[in-house]
Scaffold this active site. Structure first.
Site, PDB file in Angstrom:
ATOM      1  N   THR A 133      79.464 -41.169  37.145  1.00 31.39           N
ATOM      2  CA  THR A 133      79.268 -40.519  38.703  1.00 31.39           C
ATOM      3  C   THR A 133      78.071 -41.095  39.243  1.00 31.39           C
ATOM      4  O   THR A 133      77.588 -40.868  38.644  1.00 31.39           O
ATOM      5  CB  THR A 133      79.900 -39.184  38.531  1.00 31.39           C
ATOM      6  OG1 THR A 133      80.138 -39.030  40.150  1.00 31.39           O
ATOM      7  CG2 THR A 133      79.349 -38.379  37.843  1.00 31.39           C
ATOM      8  N   ASP A 134      78.259 -41.048  40.950  1.00 39.26           N
ATOM      9  CA  ASP A 134      76.651 -40.475  41.526  1.00 39.26           C
ATOM     10  C   ASP A 134      76.835 -39.115  41.366  1.00 39.26           C
ATOM     11  O   ASP A 134      75.741 -39.151  42.113  1.00 39.26           O
ATOM     12  CB  ASP A 134      77.262 -41.595  43.211  1.00 39.26           C
ATOM     13  CG  ASP A 134      78.651 -39.943  43.636  1.00 39.26           C
ATOM     14  OD1 ASP A 134      79.311 -39.608  43.497  1.00 39.26           O
ATOM     15  OD2 ASP A 134      78.776 -40.568  45.697  1.00 39.26           O
ATOM     16  N   GLU A 135      77.239 -37.985  41.149  1.00 32.33           N
ATOM     17  CA  GLU A 135      76.941 -36.663  40.982  1.00 32.33           C
ATOM     18  C   GLU A 135      75.772 -36.519  40.180  1.00 32.33           C
ATOM     19  O   GLU A 135      74.937 -36.003  40.316  1.00 32.33           O
ATOM     20  CB  GLU A 135      78.563 -35.770  40.715  1.00 32.33           C
ATOM     21  CG  GLU A 135      79.217 -35.749  41.997  1.00 32.33           C
ATOM     22  CD  GLU A 135      79.673 -35.003  42.262  1.00 32.33           C
ATOM     23  OE1 GLU A 135      79.900 -34.001  40.898  1.00 32.33           O
ATOM     24  OE2 GLU A 135      81.239 -35.106  42.362  1.00 32.33           O
ATOM     25  N   TYR A 158      79.521 -29.647  35.979  1.00 28.22           N
ATOM     26  CA  TYR A 158      80.486 -31.376  35.743  1.00 28.22           C
ATOM     27  C   TYR A 158      79.181 -31.994  35.661  1.00 28.22           C
ATOM     28  O   TYR A 158      78.844 -33.068  34.573  1.00 28.22           O
ATOM     29  CB  TYR A 158      81.212 -31.050  36.814  1.00 28.22           C
ATOM     30  CG  TYR A 158      81.775 -33.376  37.402  1.00 28.22           C
ATOM     31  CD1 TYR A 158      82.369 -33.670  35.444  1.00 28.22           C
ATOM     32  CD2 TYR A 158      81.668 -33.823  37.801  1.00 28.22           C
ATOM     33  CE1 TYR A 158      82.517 -34.957  36.146  1.00 28.22           C
ATOM     34  CE2 TYR A 158      81.990 -35.433  38.333  1.00 28.22           C
ATOM     35  CZ  TYR A 158      82.582 -35.264  37.169  1.00 28.22           C
ATOM     36  OH  TYR A 158      82.661 -37.059  37.339  1.00 28.22           O
ATOM     37  N   LYS A 162      77.628 -34.940  32.741  1.00 27.69           N
ATOM     38  CA  LYS A 162      78.031 -36.804  33.000  1.00 27.69           C
ATOM     39  C   LYS A 162      76.523 -36.668  32.633  1.00 27.69           C
ATOM     40  O   LYS A 162      76.423 -37.916  32.229  1.00 27.69           O
ATOM     41  CB  LYS A 162      78.602 -36.885  34.297  1.00 27.69           C
ATOM     42  CG  LYS A 162      80.006 -36.549  34.210  1.00 27.69           C
ATOM     43  CD  LYS A 162      81.154 -37.304  33.453  1.00 27.69           C
ATOM     44  CE  LYS A 162      81.079 -38.765  33.427  1.00 27.69           C
ATOM     45  NZ  LYS A 162      82.482 -39.439  32.804  1.00 27.69           N
TER      46      LYS A 162
HETATM   47  P1  NAD Z   1      90.876 -37.490  35.222  1.00 28.72           P
HETATM   48  O1  NAD Z   1      90.632 -36.278  35.021  1.00 28.72           O
HETATM   49  O2  NAD Z   1      91.977 -38.302  36.193  1.00 28.72           O
HETATM   50  O3  NAD Z   1      91.154 -38.244  33.863  1.00 28.72           O
HETATM   51  C1  NAD Z   1      90.626 -38.222  32.862  1.00 28.72           C
HETATM   52  C2  NAD Z   1      91.375 -38.705  31.670  1.00 28.72           C
HETATM   53  O4  NAD Z   1      90.821 -38.351  30.538  1.00 28.72           O
HETATM   54  C3  NAD Z   1      92.544 -37.205  30.669  1.00 28.72           C
HETATM   55  O5  NAD Z   1      94.112 -38.934  30.640  1.00 28.72           O
HETATM   56  C4  NAD Z   1      91.931 -36.897  29.900  1.00 28.72           C
HETATM   57  O6  NAD Z   1      93.823 -36.379  29.528  1.00 28.72           O
HETATM   58  C5  NAD Z   1      91.876 -37.331  29.678  1.00 28.72           C
HETATM   59  N1  NAD Z   1      90.869 -37.347  29.088  1.00 28.72           N
HETATM   60  C6  NAD Z   1      90.287 -35.771  29.004  1.00 28.72           C
HETATM   61  N2  NAD Z   1      89.547 -34.786  27.643  1.00 28.72           N
HETATM   62  C7  NAD Z   1      89.609 -35.991  26.800  1.00 28.72           C
HETATM   63  C8  NAD Z   1      89.373 -35.781  25.484  1.00 28.72           C
HETATM   64  N3  NAD Z   1      88.221 -35.464  24.675  1.00 28.72           N
HETATM   65  N4  NAD Z   1      89.460 -37.469  24.370  1.00 28.72           N
HETATM   66  C9  NAD Z   1      90.588 -37.613  24.670  1.00 28.72           C
HETATM   67  N5  NAD Z   1      91.163 -38.495  26.063  1.00 28.72           N
HETATM   68  C10 NAD Z   1      90.362 -37.414  27.001  1.00 28.72           C
HETATM   69  O7  NAD Z   1      89.762 -38.688  36.232  1.00 28.72           O
HETATM   70  P2  NAD Z   1      89.081 -39.391  36.614  1.00 28.72           P
HETATM   71  O8  NAD Z   1      88.772 -39.035  38.277  1.00 28.72           O
HETATM   72  O9  NAD Z   1      90.075 -40.316  36.549  1.00 28.72           O
HETATM   73  O10 NAD Z   1      88.045 -40.066  36.372  1.00 28.72           O
HETATM   74  C11 NAD Z   1      87.884 -41.153  35.271  1.00 28.72           C
HETATM   75  C12 NAD Z   1      86.539 -40.974  34.474  1.00 28.72           C
HETATM   76  O11 NAD Z   1      85.876 -41.606  35.465  1.00 28.72           O
HETATM   77  C13 NAD Z   1      85.666 -39.495  34.364  1.00 28.72           C
HETATM   78  O12 NAD Z   1      84.526 -39.679  33.137  1.00 28.72           O
HETATM   79  C14 NAD Z   1      84.715 -39.141  35.577  1.00 28.72           C
HETATM   80  O13 NAD Z   1      83.228 -38.681  35.940  1.00 28.72           O
HETATM   81  C15 NAD Z   1      84.918 -40.344  36.348  1.00 28.72           C
HETATM   82  N6  NAD Z   1      84.107 -40.765  37.981  1.00 28.72           N
HETATM   83  C16 NAD Z   1      85.099 -40.252  38.806  1.00 28.72           C
HETATM   84  C17 NAD Z   1      85.344 -39.992  39.881  1.00 28.72           C
HETATM   85  C18 NAD Z   1      86.604 -39.924  40.567  1.00 28.72           C
HETATM   86  O14 NAD Z   1      85.705 -40.109  41.736  1.00 28.72           O
HETATM   87  N7  NAD Z   1      88.020 -39.116  40.112  1.00 28.72           N
HETATM   88  C19 NAD Z   1      83.796 -41.302  40.612  1.00 28.72           C
HETATM   89  C20 NAD Z   1      83.078 -41.350  39.499  1.00 28.72           C
HETATM   90  C21 NAD Z   1      83.427 -41.426  38.594  1.00 28.72           C
HETATM   91  O1  DAU Z   2      81.869 -38.200  43.591  1.00 30.15           O
HETATM   92  C1  DAU Z   2      82.331 -38.632  42.158  1.00 30.15           C
HETATM   93  C2  DAU Z   2      82.981 -37.835  41.881  1.00 30.15           C
HETATM   94  O2  DAU Z   2      83.451 -37.581  43.571  1.00 30.15           O
HETATM   95  C3  DAU Z   2      83.547 -37.737  40.792  1.00 30.15           C
HETATM   96  O3  DAU Z   2      82.493 -37.931  39.621  1.00 30.15           O
HETATM   97  C4  DAU Z   2      84.795 -36.164  40.939  1.00 30.15           C
HETATM   98  O4  DAU Z   2      85.245 -37.074  39.621  1.00 30.15           O
HETATM   99  C5  DAU Z   2      85.280 -36.345  41.772  1.00 30.15           C
HETATM  100  O5  DAU Z   2      85.960 -35.281  40.855  1.00 30.15           O
HETATM  101  C6  DAU Z   2      84.734 -35.948  43.129  1.00 30.15           C
HETATM  102  O6  DAU Z   2      83.761 -35.115  42.882  1.00 30.15           O
HETATM  103  P1  DAU Z   2      84.326 -34.503  44.385  1.00 30.15           P
HETATM  104  O7  DAU Z   2      84.018 -32.693  44.109  1.00 30.15           O
HETATM  105  O8  DAU Z   2      83.087 -34.889  45.610  1.00 30.15           O
HETATM  106  O9  DAU Z   2      85.673 -34.680  44.693  1.00 30.15           O
HETATM  107  P2  DAU Z   2      86.350 -33.957  44.912  1.00 30.15           P
HETATM  108  O10 DAU Z   2      88.568 -33.712  45.688  1.00 30.15           O
HETATM  109  O11 DAU Z   2      86.937 -31.898  44.162  1.00 30.15           O
HETATM  110  O12 DAU Z   2      85.875 -32.680  46.633  1.00 30.15           O
HETATM  111  C7  DAU Z   2      85.649 -33.629  47.665  1.00 30.15           C
HETATM  112  C8  DAU Z   2      84.990 -32.940  48.322  1.00 30.15           C
HETATM  113  O13 DAU Z   2      85.921 -32.074  49.619  1.00 30.15           O
HETATM  114  C9  DAU Z   2      84.075 -32.010  48.486  1.00 30.15           C
HETATM  115  O14 DAU Z   2      83.330 -32.230  49.672  1.00 30.15           O
HETATM  116  C10 DAU Z   2      84.921 -30.498  47.723  1.00 30.15           C
HETATM  117  C11 DAU Z   2      85.629 -30.525  49.689  1.00 30.15           C
HETATM  118  N1  DAU Z   2      86.918 -30.045  49.381  1.00 30.15           N
HETATM  119  C12 DAU Z   2      87.248 -30.134  47.933  1.00 30.15           C
HETATM  120  C13 DAU Z   2      88.785 -29.420  47.607  1.00 30.15           C
HETATM  121  C14 DAU Z   2      89.100 -29.698  46.562  1.00 30.15           C
HETATM  122  C15 DAU Z   2      87.393 -28.921  50.179  1.00 30.15           C
HETATM  123  O15 DAU Z   2      86.736 -29.158  51.166  1.00 30.15           O
HETATM  124  N2  DAU Z   2      88.503 -28.804  50.062  1.00 30.15           N
HETATM  125  C16 DAU Z   2      89.764 -28.307  48.714  1.00 30.15           C
HETATM  126  O16 DAU Z   2      90.506 -28.089  48.153  1.00 30.15           O
END
Ligand code: NAD
Ligand code: DAU
Length: 353
Positions: A133-135, A158, A162
């Protein structure tokens, strides 16, 4: 035909990735623990598919992973498995360390031993791709963008977990020679996202005419990328990325949270107006901020564009339209994934912060 071991392939991005990979003719062994975020229904169309093997299990289970590697002889491992929600990491960081750090370490060790025993082209071509992630880079001010050489400065449990996993992946390359690749991506949105994250949460609540919680002043900025574009970027890195390198992936689509929420409201109003005709923007409610809330993320995706010729195919507007249409067409999926304990209540308010 190539075989991938995909972890976390019942989650949001992993699920989209698996569907795309199978459609492109790859074989996938899909290892997922099925936490609250893992939903087999996302993979329903693959139930009888000979190219997809689903395994319910933990990346930290060395015996299981070792057996899967021995039986299926994958050409690559793509590690999506993680605890992924910042708000949940505020309420309970331990699970994040367990899966994202300890689990990734176990997976790396098992992968290293498998890779060491390979010979010839199989050993040369093997890849371990870690999805991050970019975080990990922390928070930006009004100017600037994250590059691959931006120092790590994670601010939430989180992102700290990561960052730790990224460092372990890097160390396994430098110490043991494991052929790794890492991608650091911005905020994804699109089909099959669990409705705890901003976009699906707002869609769900706005459809029901409920209050739309915006943290703080709503001016925090994220760089939004359609999930299919992220999956395509991962495939590109897997096929052509330079071993040991990291690649930033982003949409060049920076938006304030308030703009994202208003965009979703307008798209829903146009498709399914509220019964009383009120614009959904009126449902926006400012709530207590997330503790340690990062102000701004923005990705410089120049390296992956220059070196691997990847650019996103969806714009912010086209991707959001597709996403809204998908949610309207898949209300049963949303209902079913909400069957568990999560009822879209506020998380990560920081009672202990
Ligand atoms: P998600 O929470 O939707 O899915 C995570 C999946 O991993 C789930 O299916 C869960 O059951 C599985 N899991 C959790 N713990 C496990 C374990 N110990 N063994 C096997 N499986 C396990 O997450 P996502 O949003 O699809 O993110 C996927 C990956 O991409 C993560 O590594 C996250 O950090 C990264 N990522 C997410 C975003 C985003 O915006 N969602 C952006 C950048 C990177
Ligand atoms: O940047 C990549 C990341 O983006 C991933 O690594 C994470 O897995 C993914 O969850 C996401 O993180 P964020 O914290 O940015 O996502 P979230 O959807 O939780 O929140 C997006 C923005 O919106 C953040 O600034 C918080 C705000 N927010 C979120 C929720 C759930 C609100 O204002 N209200 C809300 O109810």
């Amino acid at each position: 035909m190539k075989t991938l071991l995909v972890t976390g392939g019942a989650g949001f991005i992993g699920g989209n990735f698996v569907l795309q990979a199978i459609a492109d003719g790859l074989r996938v062994v899909n290892l997922d623990k099925l936490t609250y975020a893992g939903n087999p229904e996302t993979l329903a169309t693959l139930r009888e598919h000979p190219g997809h093997v689903f395994v319910h299990g933990d990346i930290g289970d060395r015996t299981l992973v070792e057996r899967l590697l021995r039986e299926h002889r994958p050409d690559a491992i793509v590690n999506f498995a993680a605890e992924s929600h910042v708000d949940r990491s505020i309420d309970g960081p331990a699970e994040f360390v367990q899966t994202n750090v300890v689990g990734t370490l176990a997976l790396l060790e098992t992968a290293r031993d498998y890779w060491r025993a390979l010979e010839g082209p199989a050993r040369e071509d093997f890849r371990f791709l870690h999805v991050s992630t970019d975080e990990v880079y922390g928070s930006l001010g009004d100017e600037g963008m994250f590059r691959e050489d931006t120092p790590y400065a994670p601010n939430s449990p989180y992102s700290a977990s990561k960052a730790a996993s990224d460092h372990l992946v890097r160390a396994f390359h430098h110490t043991y020679g494991l052929p790794v690749l890492t991608t650091n991506c911005s905020n994804n949105y699109g089909p099959y996202q669990f409705p705890e994250k901003l976009v699906p949460l707002v869609l769900h609540k706005a459809l029901a005419g409920e209050a739309l919680p915006v943290y703080g002043d709503g001016r925090n900025v994220r760089d939004w990328l359609f999930v299919g574009d992220h999956c395509a970027a991962i495939r590109r890195v897997l096929e052509s990325g330079r071993v040991g390198e990291t690649y930033n992936v982003g949409g060049h689509a920076e938006r304030e949270n308030l703009t994202v929420v208003k965009t979703l409201c307008a798209l829903l109003d146009a498709r399914q107006p509220l019964a009383d005709g009120r614009p959904r923007e009126q449902l926006i409610t400012f709530v207590k901020d997330r503790p340690g809330h990062d102000r701004r993320y923005a990705i410089d995706a120049g390296k992956i564009r220059r070196e691997l010729d990847w650019t996103p195919s969806e714009s912010f507007d086209s991707g959001m339209q597709r996403t809204v249409d998908w949610y309207l067409d898949h209300q049963a999926w949303v209902r079913h994934v909400l069957d568990g304990s999560y009822r879209m209540q506020r998380l990560g308010e920081g009672a202990h912060a």
